[in-house]
Scaffold this motif. Structure first.
Motif, mmCIF file in Angstrom:
data_model
loop_
_atom_site.group_PDB
_atom_site.id
_atom_site.type_symbol
_atom_site.label_atom_id
_atom_site.label_comp_id
_atom_site.label_asym_id
_atom_site.label_seq_id
_atom_site.Cartn_x
_atom_site.Cartn_y
_atom_site.Cartn_z
ATOM 1 N N HIS A 72 -13.553 -14.624 -4.136
ATOM 2 C CA HIS A 72 -14.586 -15.344 -4.883
ATOM 3 C C HIS A 72 -15.156 -16.572 -4.191
ATOM 4 O O HIS A 72 -16.227 -17.035 -4.592
ATOM 5 C CB HIS A 72 -14.041 -15.752 -6.253
ATOM 6 N N ALA A 73 -14.477 -17.095 -3.189
ATOM 7 C CA ALA A 73 -14.951 -18.350 -2.605
ATOM 8 C C ALA A 73 -14.984 -18.368 -1.081
ATOM 9 O O ALA A 73 -15.657 -19.221 -0.503
ATOM 10 C CB ALA A 73 -14.083 -19.509 -3.102
ATOM 11 N N ALA A 74 -14.277 -17.471 -0.437
ATOM 12 C CA ALA A 74 -14.190 -17.502 1.029
ATOM 13 C C ALA A 74 -15.455 -16.932 1.653
ATOM 14 O O ALA A 74 -16.153 -16.113 1.064
ATOM 15 C CB ALA A 74 -12.980 -16.711 1.505
ATOM 16 N N TYR A 87 -9.077 -16.497 -4.258
ATOM 17 C CA TYR A 87 -9.927 -17.359 -3.445
ATOM 18 C C TYR A 87 -10.694 -16.546 -2.409
ATOM 19 O O TYR A 87 -11.900 -16.733 -2.215
ATOM 20 C CB TYR A 87 -9.101 -18.444 -2.759
ATOM 21 N N ALA A 116 -3.199 -16.245 -5.928
ATOM 22 C CA ALA A 116 -4.236 -17.283 -5.860
ATOM 23 C C ALA A 116 -5.071 -17.143 -4.587
ATOM 24 O O ALA A 116 -6.299 -17.277 -4.625
ATOM 25 C CB ALA A 116 -3.597 -18.665 -5.933
ATOM 26 N N LEU A 117 -4.419 -16.867 -3.469
ATOM 27 C CA LEU A 117 -5.135 -16.687 -2.208
ATOM 28 C C LEU A 117 -6.075 -15.497 -2.279
ATOM 29 O O LEU A 117 -7.212 -15.555 -1.803
ATOM 30 C CB LEU A 117 -4.150 -16.525 -1.052
#
Length: 124
Positions: A36-38, A33, A29-30
């Motif tokens: 795609h989002a950090a 993330y 999950a990390l």
């Protein structure tokens, strides 16, 4: 023994294996993330944290059934503590802007845990 008659040693091994599975899942999950989002400047640290968390999660799950002595359980505890400190420190830098002062202690714990595991496996 617990209330079901299972020896504590067996329960600890199960916990380490289960925590390893959770750690590996959180690492996936990390990684998602991070990609795609950090923020771009945080991605490298987050991915490094995810790599270490995933590898040590898989290791805990795989090695837990092999722990037959207290030294084996201690090695697993050191691996878990080390990866939590190391990866947690990298995440604290990436997400909160905190210093990575705990990363070296986490790294040292992981190294020590792997060495203790090697010693324990040589014992049989």
């Amino acid at each position: 023994m617990n209330s079901h008659g299972t020896p504590a040693f067996v329960v600890y091994r199960r916990y380490f294996a289960a925590v390893g599975g959770l750690l590996a899942a959180l690492a996936v999950a990390l990684s998602a993330y991070a990609m795609h989002a950090a923020a771009p400047e945080s991605q490298a640290r987050m991915l490094q944290a995810a790599i270490f968390a995933f590898a040590h999660g898989v290791a805990l799950s795989a090695l837990a059934p092999l722990a037959q002595r207290p030294t084996g359980l201690l090695a697993l505890a050191m691996l878990l503590g080390g990866v939590l400190l190391f990866s947690g420190s990298l995440l604290a830098v990436a997400m909160l802007g905190l210093p990575s002062t705990l990363a070296p202690f986490g790294g040292a714990l992981m190294i020590g845990g792997w060495l203790l595991h090697a010693y324990d496996r040589l014992r049989g």
